[in-house]
Write an enzyme that holds these catalytic residues in place. Structure first.
Site, PDB file in Angstrom:
ATOM      1  N   PRO A   1       0.812  -1.209   0.000  1.00  0.00           N
ATOM      2  CA  PRO A   1       0.000   0.000   0.000  1.00  0.00           C
ATOM      3  C   PRO A   1       0.847   1.260   0.000  1.00  0.00           C
ATOM      4  O   PRO A   1       1.870   1.331   0.670  1.00  0.00           O
ATOM      5  CB  PRO A   1      -0.752  -0.109   1.332  1.00  0.00           C
ATOM      6  CG  PRO A   1       0.216  -0.831   2.214  1.00  0.00           C
ATOM      7  CD  PRO A   1       0.933  -1.814   1.333  1.00  0.00           C
ATOM      8  N   GLY A   2       0.419   2.253  -0.770  1.00  0.00           N
ATOM      9  CA  GLY A   2       1.092   3.550  -0.749  1.00  0.00           C
ATOM     10  C   GLY A   2       0.096   4.604  -0.313  1.00  0.00           C
ATOM     11  O   GLY A   2       0.092   5.085   0.818  1.00  0.00           O
TER      12      GLY A   2
ATOM     13  N   CYS B   1       3.573  29.058 -15.514  1.00  0.00           N
ATOM     14  CA  CYS B   1       3.174  29.507 -16.841  1.00  0.00           C
ATOM     15  C   CYS B   1       2.667  28.338 -17.680  1.00  0.00           C
ATOM     16  O   CYS B   1       3.310  27.924 -18.651  1.00  0.00           O
ATOM     17  CB  CYS B   1       4.347  30.197 -17.524  1.00  0.00           C
ATOM     18  SG  CYS B   1       5.038  31.460 -16.460  1.00  0.00           S
TER      19      CYS B   1
END
Ligand code: PLP
Length: 423
Positions: free
Chosen positions: A274-275, A345
């Site tokens: 799991p992350g 930008c």
């Protein structure tokens, strides 16, 4: 569950007022709750206690050393995807026998380093990679363990950029080819093929896709057993979804309840990776309003964090809640619709679009919620912007876990050739 809550109209992380952190450390600022991270880890670990699973936290979700160290100290293993992540794992003294290594593009150098350190196993994603590991380990006179990453060809029902278990994705090996490779395993005498791995995608909010994949792979394991191939490990990957907006993801308990019967039947040692589940809701990005710009068509809230700090909205159209650090006294403060945008930008530089928010003014602080996973770890220096400071809150204590970058950091590795200097 997480530890970011309003008390007396102020947003707190555990026992600390977030606005105090914003004033003390400046913005953009990542704030993590240690307790939330550890709580999520224990929730998964205890849900899978019946099979005594090893939970290997996925380093790429958030690779800060303090977070890794906190988890490793509680018994977590680590799931890595590069030589750089191996370096981090070893820095925090993760026992090598708790490190698993996936990636479609491991280099020989990365393989060599991992073999030398004696990691638990490689998750192998192609035949040429298997040959490469076999070649490197012959040279080193070692026989590393490997798990074949299976691409089970199932729909994960998530964003296409984070779907990994369809045959049109670059990940893993289809069942037929995996079968051939495993039956030919004597040809690869410098690797020990002892496991299978699946990871079908990320931010998966219902158990259906996991169940489909695990059904397929457990049938495959039984088939191999009949052919006399016995394995030791089944790595079921990560991918558990969390709440960003209105999702109702499965809890660790429900997830476990649905798949434990299949896992038990395999009799294999189970690994999880799991992350997002562990760190996603354990972190926020705090930003400051620079300008409120109104055109005839639209309202823009321009803040001092952009896609370089948090790229998920730009990359995946991801939704992050945005909350003021201070609630206005009036409960029903007028809402306004606005785009929350950064200073970069690029038109893709936004944190939220057409979002209803309470009225804000220059200098106000906002919290971008659920930014703990794939936030800082995906950040960049685009537009020569210094990467944010990261702090970790533990109860009423605050620790800087990464200093804000300086302009000198930006140019640290750059060189102007002598001829341009007229020398
Ligand atoms: C990214 C990744 C994970 C973690 O995924 P989450 O959705 O964050 O749980 C686990 N395993 C592998 C192989 C990955 O690439």
């Amino acid at each position: 569950m997480h530890e970011f809550k309003y008390k007396n109209n102020h947003l707190y992380c555990e026992a600390v007022k977030v606005e105090d952190l914003a004033r003390r450390f400046g913005t953009p600022l990542y704030v993590y709750s240690y307790r939330t991270i550890i709580d999520h880890f224990f929730k998964l670990q205890s849900a899978f206690r019946p099979v005594d699973a090893l939970v290997c936290y996925s380093v790429k979700a958030n690779s800060n050393l303090a977070i890794l160290k906190g988890l490793v100290d509680k018994g977590a293993g680590l799931d890595i995807v590069s030589g750089g992540e191996l370096f981090r794992a070893l820095k925090v003294e993760c026992p090598p026998e708790k490190i698993v290594y996936a990636s479609v593009g491991k280099t020989e150098k990365e393989i060599e380093e991992a073999v030398r350190k004696g990691i638990l196993f490689f998750n192998v994603e192609s035949l040429p990679e298997l040959e490469s590991i076999n070649r490197v380990s012959r040279m080193l006179g070692k026989v590393p363990r490997i798990a074949i990453r299976i691409n089970p060809d199932v729909e994960a029902g998530t964003h296409k950029f984070i779907t990994t278990g369809k045959l049109t994705n670059k990940f893993g090996i289809d069942l037929k080819s995996a079968y051939k490779i495993i039956l030919l395993r004597d040809k690869f005498s410098y690797v020990n093929i002892c496991g299978l791995h699946i990871h079908i995608g990320s931010q998966i909010t219902s158990p259906g896709p996991f169940v489909a994949a695990i059904k397929k792979i457990s049938a495959f394991i039984l088939e191999l057993k009949r052919k006399g191939v016995s394995l030791e490990y089944l790595n079921i990957g990560g991918g558990l979804g969390i709440v960003y907006n209105q999702e109702t993801p499965q809890t660790a308990q429900r997830y476990a309840r649905r798949i434990l019967p299949y896992l038990k039947k395999t009799g294999l040692k189970i690994i999880l990776e799991p992350g997002r589940f562990i760190v996603g809701n354990a972190g926020i990005l705090v930003t400051r309003v620079l300008y409120v710009k109104e055109s005839s068509k639209k309202k823009f809230i321009i803040v001092n964090s952009g896609m370089n700090d948090l790229i998920r909205p730009a990359l995946y159209g991801a939704y992050h809640k945005i909350l003021p650090l201070r609630l206005q006294g009036r409960k029903f403060a007028a809402l306004q619709k606005a785009d929350v945008v950064g200073p970069i930008c690029e038109s893709g530089d936004f944190l939220a679009k057409e979002r209803k928010l309470p009225k804000v003014k220059e200098g106000d602080f906002l919290a971008v919620m659920s930014a703990g996973a794939y936030g800082f770890s995906m950040s960049s220096n685009y537009n020569s912007r210094c990467r944010a400071e990261e702090v970790m809150v533990v109860g009423d204590r605050v620790f800087v876990i990464r200093k804000r970058e300086t302009f000198d950091d930006l140019i640290r590795n750059e060189k102007i050739p002598q001829f341009l200097l007229g020398l």
